[in-house]
Design a protein around this motif. Structure first.
Motif, PDB file in Angstrom:
ATOM      1  N   CYS A  57       0.848  -1.299   0.004  1.00 29.11           N
ATOM      2  CA  CYS A  57      -0.132   0.064   0.033  1.00 29.11           C
ATOM      3  C   CYS A  57       0.683   1.225  -0.129  1.00 29.11           C
ATOM      4  N   GLN A  58       1.869   1.319   0.766  1.00 28.85           N
ATOM      5  CA  GLN A  58       2.777   2.330   0.882  1.00 28.85           C
ATOM      6  C   GLN A  58       3.527   2.498  -0.712  1.00 28.85           C
ATOM      7  N   ALA A  59       3.862   1.434  -0.965  1.00 30.66           N
ATOM      8  CA  ALA A  59       4.473   1.559  -2.529  1.00 30.66           C
ATOM      9  C   ALA A  59       3.575   2.031  -3.577  1.00 30.66           C
ATOM     10  N   LEU A  60       2.371   1.721  -3.474  1.00 33.46           N
ATOM     11  CA  LEU A  60       1.366   2.267  -4.318  1.00 33.46           C
ATOM     12  C   LEU A  60       1.202   3.658  -4.276  1.00 33.46           C
ATOM     13  N   LEU A  61       0.951   4.062  -3.106  1.00 36.95           N
ATOM     14  CA  LEU A  61       0.576   5.738  -2.685  1.00 36.95           C
ATOM     15  C   LEU A  61       1.837   6.312  -2.778  1.00 36.95           C
ATOM     16  N   THR A  62       3.163   6.004  -2.725  1.00 36.71           N
ATOM     17  CA  THR A  62       4.323   6.461  -3.076  1.00 36.71           C
ATOM     18  C   THR A  62       4.550   6.662  -4.793  1.00 36.71           C
ATOM     19  N   ALA A  63       3.966   5.891  -5.193  1.00 39.01           N
ATOM     20  CA  ALA A  63       4.092   5.874  -6.777  1.00 39.01           C
ATOM     21  C   ALA A  63       3.245   6.872  -7.240  1.00 39.01           C
ATOM     22  N   VAL A  64       2.050   6.922  -6.892  1.00 41.76           N
ATOM     23  CA  VAL A  64       1.001   8.229  -7.156  1.00 41.76           C
ATOM     24  C   VAL A  64       1.882   9.595  -6.760  1.00 41.76           C
ATOM     25  N   GLU A  86       4.825  10.330  -6.799  1.00 41.36           N
ATOM     26  CA  GLU A  86       6.277  10.333  -7.744  1.00 41.36           C
ATOM     27  C   GLU A  86       5.549  10.746  -8.927  1.00 41.36           C
ATOM     28  N   GLY A  87       4.298  10.896  -9.213  1.00 39.36           N
ATOM     29  CA  GLY A  87       3.722  11.420 -10.505  1.00 39.36           C
ATOM     30  C   GLY A  87       3.525   9.992 -11.428  1.00 39.36           C
ATOM     31  N   LEU A  88       3.614   8.782 -10.917  1.00 35.73           N
ATOM     32  CA  LEU A  88       3.514   7.722 -11.652  1.00 35.73           C
ATOM     33  C   LEU A  88       2.100   7.119 -11.737  1.00 35.73           C
ATOM     34  N   GLY A  89       1.832   6.276 -12.705  1.00 35.07           N
ATOM     35  CA  GLY A  89       0.803   5.528 -12.814  1.00 35.07           C
ATOM     36  C   GLY A  89       1.016   4.209 -12.048  1.00 35.07           C
ATOM     37  N   THR A  90       0.204   3.664 -11.459  1.00 33.06           N
ATOM     38  CA  THR A  90       0.441   2.249 -10.685  1.00 33.06           C
ATOM     39  C   THR A  90      -0.873   1.391 -10.545  1.00 33.06           C
ATOM     40  N   GLN A  91      -0.720   0.235 -10.404  1.00 33.67           N
ATOM     41  CA  GLN A  91      -1.595  -0.920 -10.204  1.00 33.67           C
ATOM     42  C   GLN A  91      -0.988  -2.167  -9.647  1.00 33.67           C
ATOM     43  N   ILE A  92      -1.873  -2.789  -8.812  1.00 28.32           N
ATOM     44  CA  ILE A  92      -1.293  -4.341  -8.426  1.00 28.32           C
ATOM     45  C   ILE A  92      -2.310  -5.368  -8.969  1.00 28.32           C
ATOM     46  N   THR A  93      -1.726  -6.171  -9.720  1.00 24.90           N
ATOM     47  CA  THR A  93      -2.481  -6.866 -10.471  1.00 24.90           C
ATOM     48  C   THR A  93      -1.897  -8.577 -10.193  1.00 24.90           C
ATOM     49  N   ALA A  94      -2.564  -9.648 -11.015  1.00 18.61           N
ATOM     50  CA  ALA A  94      -2.040 -10.927 -10.630  1.00 18.61           C
ATOM     51  C   ALA A  94      -0.953 -11.520 -11.645  1.00 18.61           C
ATOM     52  N   PHE A  95      -0.285 -12.429 -11.186  1.00 17.25           N
ATOM     53  CA  PHE A  95       0.655 -12.723 -12.339  1.00 17.25           C
ATOM     54  C   PHE A  95       0.903 -14.273 -12.225  1.00 17.25           C
ATOM     55  N   ASN A  96       1.470 -15.017 -13.368  1.00 16.65           N
ATOM     56  CA  ASN A  96       1.567 -16.437 -13.090  1.00 16.65           C
ATOM     57  C   ASN A  96       2.628 -16.643 -12.079  1.00 16.65           C
ATOM     58  N   SER A  97       2.418 -16.962 -11.180  1.00 16.58           N
ATOM     59  CA  SER A  97       3.445 -17.316  -9.874  1.00 16.58           C
ATOM     60  C   SER A  97       4.034 -18.518 -10.279  1.00 16.58           C
ATOM     61  N   ALA A  98       3.883 -19.478 -10.951  1.00 13.50           N
ATOM     62  CA  ALA A  98       4.562 -20.635 -11.187  1.00 13.50           C
ATOM     63  C   ALA A  98       5.757 -20.401 -12.202  1.00 13.50           C
ATOM     64  N   LYS A  99       5.303 -19.487 -13.283  1.00 10.71           N
ATOM     65  CA  LYS A  99       6.420 -19.012 -14.220  1.00 10.71           C
ATOM     66  C   LYS A  99       7.293 -18.262 -13.376  1.00 10.71           C
ATOM     67  N   ALA A 100       6.830 -17.298 -12.547  1.00  9.36           N
ATOM     68  CA  ALA A 100       7.579 -16.243 -11.908  1.00  9.36           C
ATOM     69  C   ALA A 100       8.571 -17.029 -11.143  1.00  9.36           C
ATOM     70  N   LYS A 101       8.074 -18.218 -10.627  1.00  2.94           N
ATOM     71  CA  LYS A 101       9.129 -18.881  -9.640  1.00  2.94           C
ATOM     72  C   LYS A 101      10.341 -19.593 -10.592  1.00  2.94           C
ATOM     73  N   GLU A 102      10.012 -19.888 -11.849  1.00  2.00           N
ATOM     74  CA  GLU A 102      11.129 -20.398 -12.644  1.00  2.00           C
ATOM     75  C   GLU A 102      11.925 -19.067 -13.275  1.00  2.00           C
ATOM     76  N   ILE A 103      11.321 -18.090 -13.488  1.00  2.00           N
ATOM     77  CA  ILE A 103      11.918 -16.993 -14.132  1.00  2.00           C
ATOM     78  C   ILE A 103      12.605 -15.968 -12.962  1.00  2.00           C
ATOM     79  N   LEU A 104      12.107 -15.750 -12.054  1.00  2.00           N
ATOM     80  CA  LEU A 104      12.604 -14.602 -11.209  1.00  2.00           C
ATOM     81  C   LEU A 104      13.363 -15.276  -9.904  1.00  2.00           C
ATOM     82  N   LYS A 105      12.889 -16.601  -9.688  1.00  2.00           N
ATOM     83  CA  LYS A 105      13.750 -17.451  -8.602  1.00  2.00           C
ATOM     84  C   LYS A 105      13.765 -16.780  -7.333  1.00  2.00           C
ATOM     85  N   PRO A 106      12.469 -16.536  -6.998  1.00  2.00           N
ATOM     86  CA  PRO A 106      12.403 -16.008  -5.293  1.00  2.00           C
ATOM     87  C   PRO A 106      12.746 -17.223  -4.401  1.00  2.00           C
TER      88      PRO A 106
END
Lengths: 260, 131
Positions: free
Chosen positions: A148-155, A157-177
């Motif tokens: 929430c703080q990240a969202l408000l700070t983006a606003v 800073e003059g940015l557009g922002t949004q939180i949304t869904a992503f493919n977490s299984a693929k993200a696991k392979e690609i981003l390696k969290p």
């Protein structure tokens, strides 16, 4: 911007200027704000992985999409993948004693090193850490505060922002969290191609149905004078849809070659 | 109307596909959403484009929509793999139009006709952003 205006202006932006990059300093500022959020047991419950759209192979970009998260990922130049860290309580014994040492948790409120070691740690935190359902709920709430703080700070800073869904299984392979992290949302950052007011404030449930006074079911009555003041200060803005919203969206769809 | 394709056996579509339930629903829903009445020329262009896609894929518009859902006790559910296949088919359809017209925007409009048909029939999809 004034804080109330930031709250008032925040929208889920779904059209970004695709060719305009976001300054790295602004990305950092967003993360700095997240780091300073309220956090239970003074532990960081959120982790973020920043990804730059144009540095990703196309196949990876496509793989991270879900059916409802498509064009906006193509348009936003920066993606922040947010994860919750349910291991946060594991070091809480130390962090709580640190709060005692710096004068945040004080004997005036019953806090001491012994209280942390003998009561809070074994009787409160260890049971929470062992209860998966509670742990997940706490992790999601606490990470949500950072987001929430990240969202408000983006606003701010003059940015557009949004939180949304992503493919977490693929993200696991690609981003390696790390294996123990829980995928939450991807936050998009970019300059808004749509009006920052996004065609107006989205419909919200009536105030009195959400908030109560004294007892559940007894509405907290809304004072119109406060509402008027907040309108003047820019926190409560006109509700959607603005008259021109459909025309705006149609024009954007045509500009970016999106379906109608 | 019966169409013979190079790809396979005869494949038939009604003369006016605008009367097929999924197509009718699409045209009505789209006009309602954008609050615009459909000009006949635009309607004809859309129907011709959708027809071309359906002929290539050997499937009628109603069946195309049905092919993207599977029935469950809780109601219809989207078939994600099938959706991906159809998205690729649309991309190929668009690429062919790009080759023929040498016009990215016109080709995109062609692909978007099919995407719009599916979107207004409940299949979420988008198109790569034209920058």
């Amino acid at each position: 911007m004034e804080f109330k205006q930031v709250v008032g202006l925040r929208r889920s932006i779904r059209y970004y200027v695709p060719y305009r990059p976001v300054e790295r300093a602004k990305v950092q500022t967003v993360l700095e704000a997240a780091r300073l959020c309220s956090q239970a047991i003074n532990q960081p419950w959120a982790r973020a992985i920043v990804v730059y759209r144009d540095e990703m192979p196309e196949a990876d970009r496509e793989a991270l999409k879900v059916p409802t998260t498509t064009a906006q990922l193509d348009m936003a130049p920066v993606w922040i993948f947010w994860y919750g860290d349910p291991s946060a309580p594991q070091t809480a014994q130390k962090s709580l004693k640190q709060l005692v040492d710096i004068g945040a948790l004080n004997p005036s409120h019953g806090w001491s090193h012994s209280y942390v070691d003998d009561v809070i740690w074994p009787q409160v935190l260890q049971p929470i850490a062992g209860d998966q359902a509670t742990l997940l709920a706490v992790t999601a709430v606490e990470a949500g505060l950072a987001i929430c703080q990240a969202l408000l700070t983006a606003v701010d800073e003059g940015l557009g922002t949004q939180i949304t869904a992503f493919n977490s299984a693929k993200a696991k392979e690609i981003l390696k969290p790390a294996d123990h992290l829980i995928p939450l949302w991807v936050q998009l950052l970019g300059y808004a191609a749509e009006d920052r007011e996004g065609g107006g404030v989205r419909p919200r449930a009536p105030f009195e149905e959400l908030y109560f006074e004294g007892q559940y079911g007894h509405p907290f009555e809304r004072d119109d004078a406060v509402v008027d003041k907040l309108k003047k200060e820019g926190m409560i803005m006109p509700e959607a849809p603005y008259k021109w919203r459909r025309d705006e969206v149609l024009a954007l769809a045509r500009q970016f070659g999106l379906p109608e | 109307m019966t169409v013979t394709t190079e790809a396979g056996p005869e494949f038939s579509l009604p003369e006016d596909i605008g009367e097929l339930p999924a197509v009718k629903h699409w045209l009505e829903a789209q006009a309602r959403h954008w609050n615009r009445s459909q000009e006949e020329a635009d309607r004809r262009r859309k129907l011709d484009t959708l027809r071309s896609f359906c002929v290539i894929q050997q499937i009628d518009p109603d069946a195309l929509v049905r092919s993207l859902f599977r029935p469950t006790p809780e109601g219809p559910r989207i078939k994600l793999k099938r959706r991906r296949i159809v998205m690729e088919q649309i991309a190929e359809f668009e690429a062919k139009a790009r080759e023929e017209t040498q016009d990215v925007r016109r080709a995109r409009d062609t692909g978007n006709v099919v995407r719009s048909f599916l979107i207004h029939n409940g299949v979420a999809m988008s198109a790569p952003v034209v920058r």
